[in-house]
Design an enzyme around this catalytic site. Structure first.
Site, PDB file in Angstrom:
ATOM      1  N   HIS A 264       0.834  -1.202   0.000  1.00 42.77           N
ATOM      2  CA  HIS A 264       0.000   0.000   0.000  1.00 42.77           C
ATOM      3  C   HIS A 264       0.874   1.259   0.000  1.00 42.77           C
ATOM      4  O   HIS A 264       0.720   2.149  -0.838  1.00 42.77           O
ATOM      5  CB  HIS A 264      -0.916  -0.029   1.229  1.00 42.77           C
ATOM      6  CG  HIS A 264      -1.816   1.153   1.364  1.00 42.77           C
ATOM      7  ND1 HIS A 264      -3.139   1.124   0.994  1.00 42.77           N
ATOM      8  CD2 HIS A 264      -1.597   2.407   1.825  1.00 42.77           C
ATOM      9  CE1 HIS A 264      -3.689   2.313   1.213  1.00 42.77           C
ATOM     10  NE2 HIS A 264      -2.769   3.104   1.723  1.00 42.77           N
ATOM     11  N   GLU A 265       1.799   1.322   0.959  1.00 40.89           N
ATOM     12  CA  GLU A 265       2.634   2.523   1.066  1.00 40.89           C
ATOM     13  C   GLU A 265       3.566   2.659  -0.133  1.00 40.89           C
ATOM     14  O   GLU A 265       3.867   3.768  -0.579  1.00 40.89           O
ATOM     15  CB  GLU A 265       3.425   2.530   2.380  1.00 40.89           C
ATOM     16  CG  GLU A 265       2.552   2.510   3.656  1.00 40.89           C
ATOM     17  CD  GLU A 265       1.476   3.581   3.715  1.00 40.89           C
ATOM     18  OE1 GLU A 265       1.654   4.667   3.113  1.00 40.89           O
ATOM     19  OE2 GLU A 265       0.416   3.338   4.341  1.00 40.89           O
ATOM     20  N   HIS A 268       1.711   4.524  -2.761  1.00 36.85           N
ATOM     21  CA  HIS A 268       1.800   5.981  -2.555  1.00 36.85           C
ATOM     22  C   HIS A 268       3.171   6.491  -3.003  1.00 36.85           C
ATOM     23  O   HIS A 268       3.291   7.536  -3.642  1.00 36.85           O
ATOM     24  CB  HIS A 268       1.635   6.314  -1.065  1.00 36.85           C
ATOM     25  CG  HIS A 268       0.216   6.271  -0.563  1.00 36.85           C
ATOM     26  ND1 HIS A 268      -0.782   7.056  -1.085  1.00 36.85           N
ATOM     27  CD2 HIS A 268      -0.362   5.565   0.451  1.00 36.85           C
ATOM     28  CE1 HIS A 268      -1.923   6.830  -0.419  1.00 36.85           C
ATOM     29  NE2 HIS A 268      -1.691   5.922   0.509  1.00 36.85           N
ATOM     30  N   GLU A 294      -4.871   7.932  -2.754  1.00 31.21           N
ATOM     31  CA  GLU A 294      -5.307   6.639  -2.238  1.00 31.21           C
ATOM     32  C   GLU A 294      -5.610   5.669  -3.394  1.00 31.21           C
ATOM     33  O   GLU A 294      -5.449   4.460  -3.240  1.00 31.21           O
ATOM     34  CB  GLU A 294      -6.540   6.851  -1.350  1.00 31.21           C
ATOM     35  CG  GLU A 294      -6.815   5.742  -0.363  1.00 31.21           C
ATOM     36  CD  GLU A 294      -5.715   5.510   0.680  1.00 31.21           C
ATOM     37  OE1 GLU A 294      -4.806   6.353   0.832  1.00 31.21           O
ATOM     38  OE2 GLU A 294      -5.767   4.458   1.334  1.00 31.21           O
TER      39      GLU A 294
END
Ligand code: ZN
Length: 501
Positions: A264-265, A268, A294
């Site tokens: 997820h990170e 980003h 997001e």
């Protein structure tokens, strides 16, 4: 004009330097700073934040923007120079509307309220934060009222996080989504839940670290311009376009935690690493808006990282890393475990299908608090009722009810949550557009190859930084406005197959 541009960029670089140093102080606070550093660190960050605000709200910036306006009016809308002036002006005018004394009061209040919350949540003590939360609501309304002319009092707060969005647009979008989601949730949760015991054995941290690093490196996260560290609440932070870091959390009895929060990170971070390097030290050098950012983390975490093809490729390596734990677990069992759907109380642990119901609950309650149709002291009750209606379960307390998220206790009430659901919706809309251009992407994912997908994202999203608004970027990249159909199609296909809907 060249002189004015040079001067504007010099001033913007100073502001950017101050802001990125704040990020560095915050990163250090979240990783290696000893507890004794806390009080001074808070003060240091506040000092730098004040200096950067003063520099941005300086009338000299306004004069430079005015001088440059006629020149950029003749340039194409998407040119770097016109975009720089447009985006800088938007931020400058926003800052001018909010008095510095108000921001100082707000920061002081939220620091003390956050402190109270860290104690109130474990103690299940809503009464302890109630007076402070009332003040947060008053300050949130004041903030909104610095931007008169809104349709709903939540609009200005939503705009701070997701520029160009307002309550009515989102209410409409979310209502459509909700109507489609609720029957899917009901159909799935009326079946026996997937068995995810395979994820909850002992998985030593050192091996998890190796694994997370190997996976995100292969996805395309650039370790020459980043690093992966450990913290309590995973996040991504940036000190320049050449230094975009991620932080994750390892739980030895929950394999999925570090695995998916790292991906997820990294999503980003790859967005930030992909921004055009010429934008360095200007307001264009960051990803736009909460929802759009997001969408990039969710795309990698869910669409790629929880995809069956992805694990056809990776599962043998995972089994090799954890022979004792996984040797008797089939790929199918593992795939079902990482896509388990259940009615749960906690947003951050929620699955892809139920997650958005958690967000809509918060979004609706925020708006009701702001427009006065819900009073703060009725909030815990309203939360319980809605959870009961949507999930058919009753929270035993406020700890996993109204006290569970930090957002209302260290920020404004309003604008805090819609980005998560927008992100889910947009992640699939972008992915569908990428597939349309490159139908071979799913086969490449099955072979552990991600270059084509990443190149499409870089070309259509990453490189532009903050040039465009969310709506503009979605239209340019996908040829349509924001729409929920791709997301619903995706959920039906993936979970329909898993749960034979
Ligand atoms: Zn995120």
């Amino acid at each position: 004009m060249e002189r004015e541009f040079k001067e504007l960029k010099r001033r913007l670089a100073e502001i950017s330097d101050l802001e990125l140093v704040i990020s560095l102080l915050n990163w250090d606070q979240s990783t290696y700073m000893p507890p004794g550093g806390g009080p001074a660190r808070g003060r240091q960050m506040a000092t730098l934040a004040r200096l950067s605000q003063e520099k941005f709200a300086d009338a000299a910036i306004g004069r430079l923007l005015d001088a440059l306006q006629p020149y950029v009016d003749d340039l194409p809308y998407d040119s770097d120079e016109a975009s720089l002036v447009r985006v800088t002006r938007r931020e400058y005018e926003r800052l001018l509307k909010v008095p510095p004394s108000f921001m100082a009061e707000y920061y002081n209040h939220s620091a003390s309220q956050y402190q109270l919350w860290t104690e109130a949540r474990p103690a299940n003590d809503f009464a302890a934060v109630l007076p402070g939360l009332q003040k947060t609501l008053d300050l949130s309304r004041q903030m909104a009222n610095f931007f008169p002319g809104y349709e709903h009092i939540g609009d200005p707060l939503i705009e701070i996080a997701d520029y160009g969005m307002k309550a009515s647009t989102l209410q409409h979008l979310f209502a459509e989504l909700r109507a489609q989601l609720v029957p899917i949730v009901q159909a799935i949760t009326s079946q026996p839940p997937a068995d995810d015991a395979c994820l909850h054995q002992h998985f030593p941290k050192a091996q998890q670290q190796e694994l997370s690093k190997a996976i995100i490196r292969q996805l395309g996260y650039d370790f020459d311009r980043g690093r992966l560290d450990e913290t309590h609440h995973p996040f991504m932070t940036k000190f320049s376009l050449g230094d975009v870091r991620i932080l994750t959390r390892y739980l030895e009895d929950k394999l999925e935690e570090a695995l998916f929060s790292s991906i997820h990170e990294a999503g980003h971070a790859m967005y930030e690493q992909g921004i055009c390097r010429d934008f360095e030290a200007t307001p264009l050098a960051s990803g736009i808006a909460a929802g759009l950012h997001e969408s990039q983390s969710r795309l990698w975490e869910n669409i790629v990282g929880r995809n069956r093809g992805f694990w056809e490729y990776y599962y043998p390596s995972l089994q090799a890393a954890f022979v004792d734990q996984l040797k008797t677990t089939s790929l199918d069992t593992f795939y079902r475990a990482i896509n388990k759907v259940e009615r749960s109380l906690v947003r951050t642990a929620a699955d892809e299908v139920t997650y958005n119901l958690h967000i809509m609950l918060r979004f609706d309650l925020e708006l009701a608090l702001l427009d006065g149709s819900l009073a703060i002291h009725d909030l815990p009750e309203a939360w319980h009722t809605r959870i009961q209606d949507d999930f058919g379960i009753t929270p035993p307390d406020d700890r996993d009810g109204v006290l569970q998220d930090v957002h209302w206790f260290n920020g404004f009430i309003g604008g805090a949550f819609q980005g998560y659901t927008l992100g889910n919706i947009l992640s699939v809309q972008f992915y569908e557009a990428a597939l349309k251009a490159h139908p071979g992407i799913p086969d490449e994912i099955c072979q552990g190859q991600f270059e084509t997908l990443r190149a499409w994202l870089t070309k259509n999203i990453y490189q532009h930084g903050s040039k465009f608004t969310t709506q503009e970027l979605v239209q340019r990249a996908t040829g349509s406005p924001i729409q929920i159909e791709p997301y619903i199609r995706y959920l039906r296909a993936k979970f329909g197959e898993l749960y034979r809907l």
